[in-house]
Design a protein around this motif. Structure first.
Motif, PDB file in Angstrom:
ATOM      1  N   LEU A 433      -0.085  -8.635   1.445  1.00  9.08           N
ATOM      2  CA  LEU A 433       1.148  -7.925   1.132  1.00  9.08           C
ATOM      3  C   LEU A 433       1.242  -6.626   1.924  1.00  9.08           C
ATOM      4  CD1 LEU A 433       3.729  -7.523  -0.491  1.00  9.08           C
ATOM      5  CD2 LEU A 433       2.334  -6.548  -2.333  1.00  9.08           C
ATOM      6  N   LYS A 434       0.126  -5.910   2.049  1.00  5.72           N
ATOM      7  CA  LYS A 434       0.132  -4.664   2.822  1.00  5.72           C
ATOM      8  C   LYS A 434       0.553  -4.932   4.263  1.00  5.72           C
ATOM      9  CE  LYS A 434      -3.130  -3.224   5.199  1.00  5.72           C
ATOM     10  NZ  LYS A 434      -4.405  -2.819   5.824  1.00  5.72           N
ATOM     11  N   ASN A 435       0.033  -5.999   4.866  1.00  2.16           N
ATOM     12  CA  ASN A 435       0.381  -6.340   6.248  1.00  2.16           C
ATOM     13  C   ASN A 435       1.849  -6.738   6.376  1.00  2.16           C
ATOM     14  OD1 ASN A 435      -2.207  -5.825   7.108  1.00  2.16           O
ATOM     15  ND2 ASN A 435      -2.871  -7.960   6.976  1.00  2.16           N
ATOM     16  N   ILE A 436       2.370  -7.454   5.391  1.00  2.00           N
ATOM     17  CA  ILE A 436       3.782  -7.848   5.412  1.00  2.00           C
ATOM     18  C   ILE A 436       4.666  -6.608   5.380  1.00  2.00           C
ATOM     19  CG2 ILE A 436       5.615  -8.979   4.073  1.00  2.00           C
ATOM     20  CD1 ILE A 436       3.840 -10.883   5.632  1.00  2.00           C
ATOM     21  N   LEU A 437       4.337  -5.676   4.496  1.00  2.00           N
ATOM     22  CA  LEU A 437       5.114  -4.434   4.410  1.00  2.00           C
ATOM     23  C   LEU A 437       5.096  -3.690   5.739  1.00  2.00           C
ATOM     24  CD1 LEU A 437       3.998  -3.290   0.846  1.00  2.00           C
ATOM     25  CD2 LEU A 437       6.374  -3.656   1.547  1.00  2.00           C
ATOM     26  N   GLN A 438       3.942  -3.631   6.374  1.00  3.93           N
ATOM     27  CA  GLN A 438       3.840  -2.947   7.658  1.00  3.93           C
ATOM     28  C   GLN A 438       4.692  -3.640   8.715  1.00  3.93           C
ATOM     29  OE1 GLN A 438      -0.390  -2.902   8.359  1.00  3.93           O
ATOM     30  NE2 GLN A 438      -0.681  -0.909   7.367  1.00  3.93           N
ATOM     31  N   GLN A 439       4.629  -4.969   8.755  1.00  2.92           N
ATOM     32  CA  GLN A 439       5.373  -5.719   9.764  1.00  2.92           C
ATOM     33  C   GLN A 439       6.879  -5.602   9.561  1.00  2.92           C
ATOM     34  OE1 GLN A 439       3.720  -9.782  10.273  1.00  2.92           O
ATOM     35  NE2 GLN A 439       1.945  -8.962   9.195  1.00  2.92           N
ATOM     36  N   LEU A 440       7.291  -5.371   8.339  1.00  3.98           N
ATOM     37  CA  LEU A 440       8.714  -5.275   8.050  1.00  3.98           C
ATOM     38  C   LEU A 440       9.223  -3.842   8.109  1.00  3.98           C
ATOM     39  CD1 LEU A 440       9.062  -7.923   5.183  1.00  3.98           C
ATOM     40  CD2 LEU A 440       9.708  -8.146   7.583  1.00  3.98           C
ATOM     41  N   GLY A 441       8.373  -2.922   8.520  1.00  4.74           N
ATOM     42  CA  GLY A 441       8.858  -1.578   8.794  1.00  4.74           C
ATOM     43  C   GLY A 441       8.409  -0.493   7.850  1.00  4.74           C
ATOM     44  N   ALA A 442       7.522  -0.794   6.917  1.00  3.72           N
ATOM     45  CA  ALA A 442       7.077   0.212   5.955  1.00  3.72           C
ATOM     46  C   ALA A 442       5.756   0.836   6.391  1.00  3.72           C
ATOM     47  CB  ALA A 442       6.909  -0.417   4.571  1.00  3.72           C
ATOM     48  N   VAL A 443       5.525   2.050   5.930  1.00  4.87           N
ATOM     49  CA  VAL A 443       4.193   2.647   5.992  1.00  4.87           C
ATOM     50  C   VAL A 443       3.448   2.136   4.761  1.00  4.87           C
ATOM     51  CG1 VAL A 443       2.875   4.779   5.945  1.00  4.87           C
ATOM     52  CG2 VAL A 443       5.062   4.679   7.170  1.00  4.87           C
ATOM     53  N   SER A 444       2.318   1.490   4.952  1.00  9.77           N
ATOM     54  CA  SER A 444       1.685   0.799   3.826  1.00  9.77           C
ATOM     55  C   SER A 444       0.188   1.040   3.795  1.00  9.77           C
ATOM     56  CB  SER A 444       1.964  -0.708   3.916  1.00  9.77           C
ATOM     57  OG  SER A 444       1.453  -1.379   2.791  1.00  9.77           O
ATOM     58  N   ARG A 445      -0.352   1.020   2.593  1.00  4.79           N
ATOM     59  CA  ARG A 445      -1.796   1.171   2.395  1.00  4.79           C
ATOM     60  C   ARG A 445      -2.185   0.568   1.061  1.00  4.79           C
ATOM     61  NH1 ARG A 445      -3.012   7.348   0.475  1.00  4.79           N
ATOM     62  NH2 ARG A 445      -4.681   6.263  -0.610  1.00  4.79           N
ATOM     63  N   MET A 446      -3.469   0.364   0.876  1.00  3.40           N
ATOM     64  CA  MET A 446      -3.980  -0.113  -0.407  1.00  3.40           C
ATOM     65  C   MET A 446      -4.577   1.066  -1.159  1.00  3.40           C
ATOM     66  SD  MET A 446      -5.567  -3.693   0.977  1.00  3.40           S
ATOM     67  CE  MET A 446      -6.641  -3.990  -0.420  1.00  3.40           C
ATOM     68  N   ILE A 447      -4.301   1.131  -2.462  1.00  9.22           N
ATOM     69  CA  ILE A 447      -4.832   2.189  -3.329  1.00  9.22           C
ATOM     70  C   ILE A 447      -5.914   1.578  -4.213  1.00  9.22           C
ATOM     71  CG2 ILE A 447      -4.284   3.793  -5.187  1.00  9.22           C
ATOM     72  CD1 ILE A 447      -1.423   3.922  -4.111  1.00  9.22           C
ATOM     73  N   PRO A 448      -7.118   2.111  -4.190  1.00  6.72           N
ATOM     74  CA  PRO A 448      -8.181   1.533  -5.023  1.00  6.72           C
ATOM     75  C   PRO A 448      -7.817   1.572  -6.505  1.00  6.72           C
ATOM     76  CG  PRO A 448      -9.068   3.098  -3.440  1.00  6.72           C
ATOM     77  CD  PRO A 448      -7.587   3.257  -3.399  1.00  6.72           C
ATOM     78  N   GLY A 449      -8.148   0.497  -7.199  1.00  5.84           N
ATOM     79  CA  GLY A 449      -7.949   0.454  -8.636  1.00  5.84           C
ATOM     80  C   GLY A 449      -9.200   0.916  -9.357  1.00  5.84           C
TER      81      GLY A 449
END
Length: 883
Positions: A433-449
């Motif tokens: 999902l993070k990679n999809i968001l990046q490819q579609l134009g978002a700044v994206s990252r994973m937040i540790p739970g």
């Protein structure tokens, strides 16, 4: 010299195809959707426009399907025989259909009404194929009586002129045979004629003139016609005809008719059943027996006879650089540009009768009553691993619809929370999902739970700023990528729950509705606005991976990263469902929930009931006494003060139930026929006896006057706006019918509503349970543990955001949505409202029959695309909202 018509070896001889069965293409062709014809008849013909798929049926009907949602739009009725051929005009304004009733019909593709009925001046028998020339404005058809005939739309008949020179229409011997029957009542045929006359009352009827008939065009049935322009060695328009005599003939289209130019001499034992022409001048002929003959029209030579199938080739299509053949043996085969075998498809459970292509799909029809849509990858494209690296673009996905492709890949990831064996799969789903968001134009990252728990996914799309310094709105969209386990349901699912399957306009698979489908629809809506330069708001996505397991670690993770969530104006989510199937809804309230455990135990070991029974206080009996005094026989919670702070109902709130009640009393789809999602609203005894037939039950009860408006309201309020207490299960230290367990514990939940407070209810519950237990004079001990708690949520219906959502839904569905509440709880909603100091809006995408958390979970494609457009419209209008 050997005859060219002998069945010679192809590059992949039929006898050696088994050698290729273990060689699976790296990216195999996929059946992305299956739809079933409404009349359960064979699919004899297919043609597709940019908007619709038209399928001709053995039952004389033409089904019209929406190519975006794979749903039935309408059924075209008029023919009285099987629909054998379909063709579109080049501008796609007209559909031409030929039939076993010996007629051709012309349909307007905008109104989906029949405009013309064209008949021959001869009894032609079955009309197998029809083509249309946009240049000469004529239709041509090939028929059972071996003739080629044409109708000129310049004829005065086209405009309704009735002249004495119009030929008479002969009576069909087959019609006479069916009507002159001394053992049948003629009234049935009279009724059919009356219905036919009603269908054709506005249809212009035209007759082909004798001069427009080329008799004996072949020495066999004329099965297929093809219209082309500027083929090799010939300028202008041509007809190419194929016949049961094995020959293919080329005809020049002239102003006064057609002229035979050349015959491609074939084998009389191999009738030509279908034709396709490639751009480079190769003619592909599917013939009886299973071969595909390939002719070079430059030299008029058969350059190859491919042993493609073990039975008649009934359809052949050009797709990409190669061709596709379909056969009575039930298979579809894909061939390369060099006529090399690539792949065999065998999903149909019967004869493959027809095929067509669009820019996106290969489409096939069968006598198993189904139509299948195939996504054929480009064999020339470079190999890649989709969506694993940010360098791979979504646009490179080997599919026509990126959103559905991404959803298919995501559903395949078993992101089940709360189970350690799926932890790596959950992390893979989060990274995806993070990679999809990046490819579609978002700044994206994973937040540790939390430690040992799944991460959160963060993504932010930056809206464009206007020339003024005015800040732009920021929307936080919340959702979850984790799903409920499905391994215990395998025997109940119609398909693999982690292999998304399209069928009859629905996508089946775990997470399609809850919550991966709505999340992706929302992401792609934002991406579309970004690409179109219309994104005037900032959009933050916050997608957690523990929602199905109580959102463990969610609050702490968000709070530790509060700098990512500054300036939020609205919280948006889609994590619930419509009340029924046919009316959109807005959810404006959720109950809160308190989960507690009541445990009664002692220090003794587990005892034998035959030895100690009657002499000791038994924990399970004590627990049953306590639980039995929590709720009375009228479902009223007995805890003192439990209802004290429940917000009284106002006139304005009660009015919100009126349109719901009206809809439930009048709509035939007010309740799902596949899920008892709202079955308790109907509480009559008769209805309970009709379990599984909710809609019929509702209608029957309404007729009996049982379901009056007030009772509907009371039932809805009991489910949505009043508090409850539920005992979910009881566990014991040892499960044995002869043993007195030393410990017994019960899982209890309480749903709380405005204006109850979590702390007050917990205190009242603990005190009351202790008091009840103390009255038993037991020597056992009791403990009460509050496991988790979440506040209720209630939206402000007078806010500008709710009004904006209502307008967006009305614009999409052309109806006002129902305002509903949910009896369930989503813990993060109220918490995010407080955390962001912003109102939350809840837009359900799915229908009540979506089966979330159950087997055969699904979402309707129509709803998924509609939800995407609703979000897009809402975000576009957000900057212009006035307080």
């Amino acid at each position: 010299m050997d005859s060219p018509f002998l069945r010679t070896d192809s590059p992949t001889p039929l006898g050696s195809l088994s050698q290729l069965t273990n060689s699976t293409p790296q990216y195999p062709t996929r059946c992305i959707h299956t739809i079933s014809q409404e009349d359960n008849n064979s699919v004899l013909s297919l043609v597709a426009s940019r908007r619709y798929l038209f399928s001709g049926s053995q039952s004389s009907q033409i089904h019209v399907w929406d190519l975006q949602t794979f749903t039935l739009v309408t059924v075209l009725k008029g023919h009285r025989g099987s629909v054998l051929g379909l063709k579109l005009s080049e501008d796609e304004q007209y559909l031409f259909s030929s039939s076993g009733d010996g007629t051709v019909r012309v349909w307007n593709t905008e109104t989906l009404k029949c405009a013309y009925l064209i008949q021959s001046c001869h009894d032609v028998g079955d009309i197998f194929s029809v083509v249309y020339s946009d240049i000469t404005n004529k239709i041509y058809f090939g028929s059972q009586n071996t003739s080629i005939q044409w109708y000129d739309f310049a004829d005065p008949q086209t405009h309704g002129a009735i002249n004495s020179d119009i030929p008479l229409i002969p009576e069909s011997p087959r019609k006479l045979a069916t009507t002159i029957n001394f053992f049948e009542d003629g009234e049935e045929h009279d009724e059919e004629d009356r219905i036919q006359a009603e269908l054709d009352k506005d249809v212009i009827k035209c007759v082909i003139r004798e001069k427009n008939v080329c008799s004996n065009a072949h020495d066999g049935y004329l099965y297929c016609l093809l219209h082309a322009k500027d083929i090799p060695n010939m300028e202008g328009e041509v007809l190419i005809s194929g016949s049961g005599d094995g020959d293919v003939k080329i005809w020049a289209i002239e102003s006064n008719g057609i002229k035979h130019v050349h015959t491609l001499k074939g084998n009389p034992d191999k009738g030509v059943l279908c034709l396709a022409l490639s751009e480079d001048g190769y003619l592909f002929c599917g013939v009886q027996g299973g071969d595909v003959q390939i002719w070079d029209l430059e030299t008029h030579q058969m350059i190859r006879s491919v042993m493609a199938h073990s039975d008649d080739v009934l359809a052949v299509s050009i797709k990409g650089p190669g061709f596709v053949s379909a056969s009575a043996d039930g298979s579809i085969k894909i061939w390369s540009e060099g006529f090399q075998f690539r792949e065999s498809l065998s999903d149909h459970q019967g004869i493959v009768l027809s095929s067509t292509t669009t820019a996106n799909y290969l489409i096939s029809g069968s006598n198993d009553h189904t139509i299948k849509f195939w996504d054929i990858p480009s064999y020339s494209s470079k190999s890649f691993e989709p969506f694993r690296r940010s360098s791979i673009g979504v646009q490179e996905a080997p599919t026509s619809d990126a959103m559905l492709y991404v959803l298919e890949k995501w559903v395949a990831m078993r992101t089940v929370s709360g189970n350690p064996k799926y932890m790596e799969e959950c992390r893979r789903g989060a990274r995806f999902l993070k990679n999809i968001l990046q490819q579609l134009g978002a700044v994206s990252r994973m937040i540790p739970g939390a430690c040992g728990r799944n991460p959160l996914v963060y993504g932010k799309f930056i809206g464009k700023r206007s020339s003024s310094d005015k800040s732009i709105p920021t929307v936080l969209i919340y959702g979850h990528y984790d799903v409920i386990a499905a391994e215990n349901e395998q025997n109940l699912w119609g398909t693999d729950p982690f292999n998304m399957t399209g069928k009859n306009g629905y996508l089946y698979g775990r997470g399609t509705s809850d919550n991966k489908g709505p999340i992706l629809a929302t992401i792609f809506a934002v991406n579309e606005l970004l690409k179109e330069g219309l994104l005037d708001v900032n959009v933050i996505f916050l997608i957690e991976g523990e929602e199905e397991s109580g959102s463990v670690g969610f609050y702490e993770a968000v709070d530790q990263n509060k700098e990512l969530f500054q300036g939020v104006d609205m919280v948006l989510l889609s994590n619930s469902y419509w009340l029924g199937e046919d009316v959109p809804c807005i959810t404006y309230g959720l109950r809160g929930v308190i989960h507690a455990t009541v445990s009664i135990s002692n220090k003794r070991a587990d005892l034998h009931s035959g030895v100690e029974g009657g002499a000791v206080s038994e924990p399970l009996i004590d627990l049953i006494h306590v639980l039995g005094k929590l709720v009375d026989n009228n479902k009223k919670v007995l805890i003192p003060g439990f209802y004290d702070n429940v917000r009284p109902i106002t006139e304005a709130e009660e009015r919100l139930y009126d349109p719901i009640v009206e809809w439930m009393q009048t709509s035939e789809t007010a309740q799902s026929s596949t899920r008892a999602h709202h079955s308790t609203i109907v509480a009559s005894t008769d209805c309970k006896q009709n379990c599984g037939k909710e809609t019929q039950c509702k209608i029957s009860a309404a007729k009996d006057g049982v379901l009056d408006a007030q009772k509907f309201k009371q039932n809805l309020m009991a489910r949505w706006r009043y508090p409850t207490l539920t005992v979910h299960k009881i566990d014991v230290s040892i499960n044995n019918p002869t043993i007195i367990p030393r410990n017994a514990k019960a899982a209890v939940s309480m749903r709380v509503v405005p204006d109850q407070t979590i702390s007050d209810i917990c205190t009242q519950f603990e005190k009351y349970v202790q008091d009840v237990f103390s009255q038993s004079n037991s020597d056992n001990r009791i403990s009460i543990t509050i496991e988790s708690a979440a506040e209720y949520w209630l939206g402000d219906l007078n806010s500008k955001y709710f009004k904006a959502v209502e307008n967006a839904i009305k614009e999409e569905w052309n109806m006002k949505p129902l305002y509903i509440r949910e009896g369930g709880s989503i813990p993060a909603v109220r918490w995010l409202e407080k955390f962001c100091n912003a109102p939350a809006i809840h837009i359900p995408f799915g229908q009540s029959s979506d089966q979330a958390h159950l087997h055969n979970e699904r979402i309707r494609l129509l709803n998924l695309h509609a939800g995407r457009r609703i979000i897009k419209s809402l975000l576009m209008n957000l900057p212009n909202l006035k307080d």
